[in-house]
Design a protein around this motif. Structure first.
Motif, PDB file in Angstrom:
ATOM      1  N   GLU A  79       8.260   3.752   4.404  1.00  0.00           N
ATOM      2  CA  GLU A  79       7.506   2.805   4.993  1.00  0.00           C
ATOM      3  C   GLU A  79       7.606   1.559   3.958  1.00  0.00           C
ATOM      4  N   VAL A 105       0.879  -1.258  -0.173  1.00  0.00           N
ATOM      5  CA  VAL A 105       0.061  -0.063   0.024  1.00  0.00           C
ATOM      6  C   VAL A 105       0.951   1.379  -0.043  1.00  0.00           C
ATOM      7  N   HIS A 106       2.230   1.002   0.431  1.00  0.00           N
ATOM      8  CA  HIS A 106       2.967   2.241   0.435  1.00  0.00           C
ATOM      9  C   HIS A 106       3.662   2.862  -1.101  1.00  0.00           C
ATOM     10  N   ALA A 152      -0.387 -11.083  10.499  1.00  0.00           N
ATOM     11  CA  ALA A 152      -1.546 -10.415  11.143  1.00  0.00           C
ATOM     12  C   ALA A 152      -1.114  -8.796  11.294  1.00  0.00           C
ATOM     13  N   ASN A 153       0.216  -8.491  11.669  1.00  0.00           N
ATOM     14  CA  ASN A 153       0.471  -7.101  11.989  1.00  0.00           C
ATOM     15  C   ASN A 153       1.124  -6.294  10.902  1.00  0.00           C
ATOM     16  N   ARG A 154       1.676  -7.018   9.941  1.00  0.00           N
ATOM     17  CA  ARG A 154       2.389  -6.234   8.890  1.00  0.00           C
ATOM     18  C   ARG A 154       1.613  -6.665   7.538  1.00  0.00           C
ATOM     19  N   TRP A 155       1.620  -7.912   7.105  1.00  0.00           N
ATOM     20  CA  TRP A 155       1.363  -8.297   6.013  1.00  0.00           C
ATOM     21  C   TRP A 155      -0.167  -7.685   5.489  1.00  0.00           C
ATOM     22  N   VAL A 156      -1.090  -7.998   6.390  1.00  0.00           N
ATOM     23  CA  VAL A 156      -2.576  -7.930   6.090  1.00  0.00           C
ATOM     24  C   VAL A 156      -2.826  -6.422   6.044  1.00  0.00           C
ATOM     25  N   PRO A 157      -2.185  -5.507   6.854  1.00  0.00           N
ATOM     26  CA  PRO A 157      -2.495  -4.105   6.797  1.00  0.00           C
ATOM     27  C   PRO A 157      -1.686  -3.497   5.517  1.00  0.00           C
ATOM     28  N   GLU A 158      -0.553  -3.879   5.365  1.00  0.00           N
ATOM     29  CA  GLU A 158       0.245  -3.358   4.436  1.00  0.00           C
ATOM     30  C   GLU A 158       0.268  -4.020   2.856  1.00  0.00           C
ATOM     31  N   ASP A 172      -1.261  -4.995  -0.493  1.00  0.00           N
ATOM     32  CA  ASP A 172      -2.652  -4.552  -1.421  1.00  0.00           C
ATOM     33  C   ASP A 172      -2.954  -5.523  -2.361  1.00  0.00           C
TER      34      ASP A 172
END
Lengths: 98, 98
Positions: free
Chosen positions: B19, B12-13, B80-86, B88
């Motif tokens: 980032e 997403v960055h 959970a903490n990095r892959w899913v939110p970051e 796309d």
């Protein structure tokens, strides 16, 4: 900078068929013999998260070698005579070091 | 039989952002430290024939090592903490010798 050129694909032939083996054998023989191609490999794609079944991968020393491969008559003939009629679906990726 | 596990993805960055670099650095540090992971690499995907921008690749000695990686708490937490939110978009492929 080295470039790892890859294509993941599915053939029109049934899995395990003589036609599948012949395609993979001919591709290996033909493409690995093209001058700039290094480290040619055929791999089976086994993740259930993709429907594609096979991968070709090769390494080029630089963009000039990659271009020479693309334009090589043996590559052009392989694409026209074998790839286009025998490949059902594919996705290319090229990788360079981060 | 060795398994080469790969994932091609887009973040997403923005390209070239701090980032993006932080994600790639943390992923490398975290995932390459998980016991069964061999030959962890981060590559830039440069083919215009795919919109995906990066690749992680790693090698497992066998299916048991692959399963141990998937279940490792460090891997589960990273997803959970990095892959899913970051991340796309992504596509996984796993390769074994023909």
């Amino acid at each position: 900078m080295t470039i790892r050129h890859t294509v993941v694909f599915t053939l029109v032939h049934p899995a395990g068929s003589p036609e599948e083996a012949a395609f993979l054998d001919t591709a290996t023989e033909t493409l690995s013999a093209i001058g700039p191609v290094r480290d040619f490999t055929v791999s089976r794609q086994v993740s259930a998260k993709s429907d594609l079944q096979w991968q070709f991968a090769m390494v080029f020393a630089d963009e000039a070698d990659y271009a020479a491969y693309n334009d090589d008559p043996a590559h052009v003939a392989f694409v026209a005579n074998r790839w286009v009629p025998e490949v059902d679906a594919f996705q290319e990726y090229d990788f360079t070091p981060r």
